[in-house]
Design an enzyme around this catalytic site. Structure first.
Site, mmCIF file in Angstrom:
data_model
loop_
_atom_site.group_PDB
_atom_site.id
_atom_site.type_symbol
_atom_site.label_atom_id
_atom_site.label_comp_id
_atom_site.label_asym_id
_atom_site.label_seq_id
_atom_site.Cartn_x
_atom_site.Cartn_y
_atom_site.Cartn_z
ATOM 1 N N LYS A 93 -74.137 67.212 -22.418
ATOM 2 C CA LYS A 93 -73.887 65.736 -22.311
ATOM 3 C C LYS A 93 -72.364 65.575 -22.175
ATOM 4 O O LYS A 93 -72.231 64.315 -21.748
ATOM 5 C CB LYS A 93 -74.476 65.042 -23.437
ATOM 6 C CG LYS A 93 -76.036 65.044 -23.389
ATOM 7 C CD LYS A 93 -76.588 64.216 -24.451
ATOM 8 C CE LYS A 93 -78.017 64.010 -24.225
ATOM 9 N NZ LYS A 93 -78.620 63.131 -25.324
ATOM 10 N N HIS A 99 -84.383 73.619 -24.178
ATOM 11 C CA HIS A 99 -84.799 72.682 -25.173
ATOM 12 C C HIS A 99 -85.683 71.397 -24.808
ATOM 13 O O HIS A 99 -86.190 70.548 -25.652
ATOM 14 C CB HIS A 99 -83.764 72.066 -26.050
ATOM 15 C CG HIS A 99 -82.654 71.037 -25.593
ATOM 16 N ND1 HIS A 99 -81.705 71.558 -24.709
ATOM 17 C CD2 HIS A 99 -82.665 69.780 -25.687
ATOM 18 C CE1 HIS A 99 -81.049 70.257 -24.511
ATOM 19 N NE2 HIS A 99 -81.574 69.375 -24.684
#
Length: 196
Positions: free
Chosen positions: A130, A179
């Site tokens: 991110k 994930h």
């Protein structure tokens, strides 16, 4: 009468040699044990000292491993805090994921400490990618457009790629990369399903 024999009262020469030979063997055998003890005792001392040195090295290696694990975890936590600080929408999410993921793993029967450490570390780093996502997408208060969501989905691969040069002592990178995979194959980035 019989002639006087001065040697009759003495043991025979053969008996004398036997006693002398036995005594010599006894002394020699005692000396042999002393020589053997002179060889064996230093070997025992050297073996003991080698054992103690090896034991000390094992303890040093264990202490070094614990220090390295602590260093890894403190570095990981610092990186996680940087990600957490950038993402204002999901603040605190990383710690919650770590707590839930490790507890879930334990309840599912994961007992291998290396695997648990991998899950703890990967949970903290799972959103590392991110950092490369533009803030206007990352912190957008409403729903993302399909294009924005496509850019957001790249964070799993980006995070794994950022972490791949780090020689983690446990499998962190695959957990970070996958994930967002789902059991039914609808996840990303590789749409893997089930036990895959």
């Amino acid at each position: 009468g019989p002639l006087y024999n001065p040697y009759a009262a003495m043991p025979s020469l053969h008996t004398g040699w036997s006693v002398l030979s036995g005594f010599a063997i006894f002394v020699a055998s005692r000396r042999w044990w002393l020589k053997a003890l002179g060889i064996i005792l230093p070997l025992l001392v050297i073996s003991y000292l080698t054992y103690r040195t090896s034991l000390g090295r094992v303890e040093d290696a264990k202490r070094h491993e614990e220090q390295m694990n602590a260093l890894y975890m403190s570095t990981i936590e610092t990186l996680a805090m940087a990600v957490d600080a950038k993402d204002q929408i999901t603040h605190g999410h990383i710690r919650r994921v770590q707590v839930y993921a490790t507890e879930l793993a334990r309840r599912l029967g994961v007992t291998d400490e290396q695997q648990i450490k991998a899950i703890e570390a990967a949970a903290l780093l799972h959103d590392m990618g991110k950092l490369a996502i533009p803030e206007h997408i990352l912190n957008k208060p409403g729903k993302l457009t399909p294009g924005e969501f496509d850019k957001m989905k790249r964070h799993a691969d980006i995070g794994a790629d950022l972490l791949s040069p780090i020689p983690f002592p446990y499998p962190v990178v695959p957990i970070v990369r996958h994930h967002h995979e789902n059991w039914d194959g609808t996840g990303y980035p590789n749409r893997i399903a089930g036990t895959d």
